[in-house]
Design an enzyme around this catalytic site. Structure first.
Site, PDB file in Angstrom:
ATOM      1  N   ASP A 188       0.710  -1.144   0.039  1.00  0.00           N
ATOM      2  CA  ASP A 188       0.023   0.126   0.151  1.00  0.00           C
ATOM      3  C   ASP A 188       0.840   1.226  -0.096  1.00  0.00           C
ATOM      4  O   ASP A 188       1.896   1.284   0.596  1.00  0.00           O
ATOM      5  CB  ASP A 188      -0.646   0.128   1.232  1.00  0.00           C
ATOM      6  CG  ASP A 188      -1.932  -1.028   1.239  1.00  0.00           C
ATOM      7  OD1 ASP A 188      -2.494  -1.300   0.035  1.00  0.00           O
ATOM      8  OD2 ASP A 188      -2.332  -1.689   2.417  1.00  0.00           O
ATOM      9  N   VAL A 245       1.553   5.601  13.263  1.00  0.00           N
ATOM     10  CA  VAL A 245       2.292   4.667  12.965  1.00  0.00           C
ATOM     11  C   VAL A 245       2.922   5.151  11.186  1.00  0.00           C
ATOM     12  O   VAL A 245       3.952   4.650  11.138  1.00  0.00           O
ATOM     13  CB  VAL A 245       1.357   3.375  12.857  1.00  0.00           C
ATOM     14  CG1 VAL A 245       2.084   2.072  12.185  1.00  0.00           C
ATOM     15  CG2 VAL A 245       1.033   2.921  14.289  1.00  0.00           C
TER      16      VAL A 245
HETATM   17  N1  EPU Z   1       9.487   1.182   9.358  1.00  0.00           N
HETATM   18  C1  EPU Z   1      10.623   1.668   9.270  1.00  0.00           C
HETATM   19  N2  EPU Z   1      11.743   0.809   8.950  1.00  0.00           N
HETATM   20  C2  EPU Z   1      11.567  -0.433   8.861  1.00  0.00           C
HETATM   21  C3  EPU Z   1      10.229  -1.001   8.955  1.00  0.00           C
HETATM   22  C4  EPU Z   1       9.066  -0.044   9.292  1.00  0.00           C
HETATM   23  O1  EPU Z   1      10.821   3.141   9.154  1.00  0.00           O
HETATM   24  O2  EPU Z   1      12.423  -0.994   8.581  1.00  0.00           O
HETATM   25  C5  EPU Z   1       8.452   2.136   9.828  1.00  0.00           C
HETATM   26  C6  EPU Z   1       7.052   2.060   8.774  1.00  0.00           C
HETATM   27  O3  EPU Z   1       7.607   3.252   7.563  1.00  0.00           O
HETATM   28  C7  EPU Z   1       5.936   2.272   9.414  1.00  0.00           C
HETATM   29  C8  EPU Z   1       6.141   1.955  10.819  1.00  0.00           C
HETATM   30  O4  EPU Z   1       7.533   1.577  10.923  1.00  0.00           O
HETATM   31  O5  EPU Z   1       6.097   3.824   9.444  1.00  0.00           O
HETATM   32  C9  EPU Z   1       5.469   0.535  11.039  1.00  0.00           C
HETATM   33  O6  EPU Z   1       5.719  -0.543  10.069  1.00  0.00           O
HETATM   34  P1  EPU Z   1       5.881  -1.766  10.113  1.00  0.00           P
HETATM   35  O7  EPU Z   1       6.923  -2.246   9.847  1.00  0.00           O
HETATM   36  O8  EPU Z   1       5.095  -2.209  11.862  1.00  0.00           O
HETATM   37  O9  EPU Z   1       4.373  -2.268   9.451  1.00  0.00           O
HETATM   38  P2  EPU Z   1       4.661  -3.605   8.188  1.00  0.00           P
HETATM   39  O10 EPU Z   1       5.012  -4.813   8.801  1.00  0.00           O
HETATM   40  O11 EPU Z   1       5.087  -3.190   7.044  1.00  0.00           O
HETATM   41  C10 EPU Z   1       2.246  -4.607   9.038  1.00  0.00           C
HETATM   42  C11 EPU Z   1       1.079  -4.686   8.328  1.00  0.00           C
HETATM   43  C12 EPU Z   1       0.234  -3.582   8.088  1.00  0.00           C
HETATM   44  C13 EPU Z   1       0.014  -2.784   9.347  1.00  0.00           C
HETATM   45  C14 EPU Z   1       1.444  -2.513   9.912  1.00  0.00           C
HETATM   46  C15 EPU Z   1       1.365  -1.988  11.491  1.00  0.00           C
HETATM   47  C16 EPU Z   1       1.645  -6.730   6.956  1.00  0.00           C
HETATM   48  C17 EPU Z   1       1.877  -7.437   5.642  1.00  0.00           C
HETATM   49  N3  EPU Z   1       1.402  -5.500   6.926  1.00  0.00           N
HETATM   50  O12 EPU Z   1       3.145  -3.823   8.183  1.00  0.00           O
HETATM   51  O13 EPU Z   1      -0.886  -3.898   7.450  1.00  0.00           O
HETATM   52  O14 EPU Z   1      -0.501  -1.461   9.061  1.00  0.00           O
HETATM   53  O15 EPU Z   1       2.152  -3.815  10.342  1.00  0.00           O
HETATM   54  O16 EPU Z   1       0.233  -2.997  12.274  1.00  0.00           O
HETATM   55  O17 EPU Z   1       1.527  -7.437   8.064  1.00  0.00           O
HETATM   56  C18 EPU Z   1      -2.742  -3.744   6.058  1.00  0.00           C
HETATM   57  O18 EPU Z   1      -3.123  -4.799   6.307  1.00  0.00           O
HETATM   58  O19 EPU Z   1      -3.463  -2.963   5.096  1.00  0.00           O
HETATM   59  C19 EPU Z   1      -1.620  -3.239   6.341  1.00  0.00           C
HETATM   60  C20 EPU Z   1      -0.864  -2.083   5.832  1.00  0.00           C
END
Ligand code: EPU
Length: 433
Positions: A114, A327
């Site tokens: 996304d 977030v």
């Molecule tokens: N972030 C960083 N650096 C990194 C990793 C993350 O700066 O190396 C930042 C991101 O840019 C963001 C924040 O940390 O601002 C949180 O990111 P996170 O890594 O926790 O999210 P994600 O693992 O990429 C998962 C879900 C998301 C959900 C988030 C938060 C999956 C595939 N995606 O994303 O789900 O919003 O955790 O709970 O598990 C959705 O399902 O629609 C979705 C976007």
């Protein structure tokens, strides 16, 4: 693909939650850690799990799916360089650990997913590098190797990232020695992944204060696991029930995973009753909805994926609500779509709340005020991303008249056959090419 929706009807009835998207895809990748068969029950039939099946197949997995049961077995890693794989989601980076463990090298594409902010992966890369991986960031791909194998390390995440926590765990389960992950994310989907890995033979301890300990083992084996129900589906159906003045029983919804949302829903004026097999959501007869202040956060806070359906509900509350998104930097794109339908949402760069926020003083439009109640009118909308897409659907179901929502493939990435299931609740929703 589009949805034609005739809104303005109360939605009533029962709906069974699908298995969680954000656990299913991770467990598929985890299964690559063994050559034995893994069986995933309650497996959601959605776009994101199909994309992930393609990824696993290109690595060498044999997969069969019957109804909501997925069998996946990767006898050998035939291909650890999957950088030509499409950039449609963010799962490939999680394959780095399993691929390094079984093949010693890996290439994955720059990620898709996304468009809700820059979404860097520095925390993932920092953790894997600390465990002995060498990772090169190329314009179109990440190239990784671990000539001496992965080793346990003490890793402190600068933010409790869901993906980086999962990535570190997946890399650590077969690494030599102990990995300590400080400031880890502890979302229920992560706990579910840990349960699955434990069944495969991993040793993972959940400590106090966001610390996770992983003791590497020599080998993992096959396992069978029922994926936890999707919390985001539960929240979407709860908002629909309350917003349309209806009553919906969300089968399999679990109170323990939704505590913060349930409190917010009650403050708004919606009601719920947890039962052994699910939760019933409704709007008490004649109840007026009240404004609230919401700040999104990591678990156990109010989840960022819940703010979009809740914002639609708040367009019907009497007074001004606020949402402070801590977030993601850019998750209010859908506000202008709702305003087109008659909502009054103002998005601003100021932090409208008290939580420590990484976006304070920066130019990110990460707070919103929502003033209601505003009757919503039908509109023609195009889906921006998965969660804003469900906000469009909920808004169209509240609005009087006929709305058209295009680009619903994005919604299909995370919601299983949403049109058919909503029809059974009394929604007038039709899918067209
Ligand atoms: N972030 C960083 N650096 C990194 C990793 C993350 O700066 O190396 C930042 C991101 O840019 C963001 C924040 O940390 O601002 C949180 O990111 P996170 O890594 O926790 O999210 P994600 O693992 O990429 C998962 C879900 C998301 C959900 C988030 C938060 C999956 C595939 N995606 O994303 O789900 O919003 O955790 O709970 O598990 C959705 O399902 O629609 C979705 C976007």
């Amino acid at each position: 693909m589009q949805f034609i929706i005739n809104g303005g009807k109360k939605l009533e009835g029962e709906i069974k939650l699908a298995g969680a998207k954000n656990a299913a895809t991770k467990m598929m990748v985890a299964s690559i850690l063994t050559g034995e068969e893994c069986v995933l029950q309650n497996f959601p039939d959605i776009g994101d799990t199909r994309i992930t099946q393609e990824l696993c197949r290109s690595i060498g997995s044999e997969i069969t799916q019957e109804g909501n049961v997925l069998r996946i077995k990767t006898p050998a890693v035939k291909n650890s360089k999957v950088s030509s794989f499409s950039r449609r989601n963010r799962i490939p980076i999680l394959a780095l650990g399993p691929l390094l463990a079984r093949a010693g090298e890996a290439e994955i594409p720059i990620l898709g997913g996304d468009k809700i902010g820059p979404r860097p992966v520095d925390i993932h890369i920092g953790a894997l590098t600390a465990m002995g991986a060498r990772i090169e960031v190329l314009p179109d791909r990440y190239a990784a190797s671990a000539p001496a194998g992965l080793k346990g390390a003490k890793i402190s995440l600068r933010y409790p990232s869901v993906g980086a926590t999962e990535n570190t765990i997946l890399a650590a389960v077969l690494a030599k020695g102990r990995t300590v992950i400080q400031n880890a994310a502890i979302e229920p989907e992560i706990t579910d992944l840990i349960k699955f890995l434990q069944k495969m033979g991993a040793i993972i301890e959940l400590g106090a204060n966001r610390v996770i300990y992983v003791d590497g083992v020599e080998k993992l084996g096959g396992a069978e696991h029922a994926i936890l129900p999707d919390r985001n589906e539960a929240v979407s159906f709860a908002c629909l029930a309350v917003a349309t003045g209806g009553k919906i029983f969300a089968e399999d919804a679990r109170q323990e995973d939704l505590i913060t949302f349930l409190n917010t829903l009650r403050k708004i004026g919606g009601e719920y009753r947890p039962e052994p097999s699910g939760i019933t959501f409704w709007r008490p007869v004649g109840a007026k909805l009240r404004p609230v202040k919401i700040e999104t956060d990591t678990h156990p806070g109010f989840m960022t994926d819940w703010q979009q359906p809740t914002a639609v509900l708040l367009t019907q509350a009497e007074g001004t609500s606020s949402i402070h998104e801590t977030v993601y930097e850019d998750r209010f794109g859908y506000a202008s779509d709702l305003n087109l339908m008659g909502a009054d949402i103002k998005v601003e760069t100021k932090c409208l709340g008290e939580l420590a926020c990484r976006f304070r003083g920066k130019d990110f439009h990460h707070s919103a005020t929502i003033t209601g109640p505003r009757p919503l009118r039908a509109a023609d909308l195009h889906v921006r991303d998965l969660r804003s897409g469900i906000a469009h659907v909920i808004a169209a179901l509240i609005a009087g008249g006929r709305s058209t929502i295009t680009g619903v493939e994005e919604i299909d990435r995370g919601y299983e056959k949403i049109d058919e299931r909503l029809s059974r609740l009394g929604a007038e929703i039709e899918r067209k090419n």
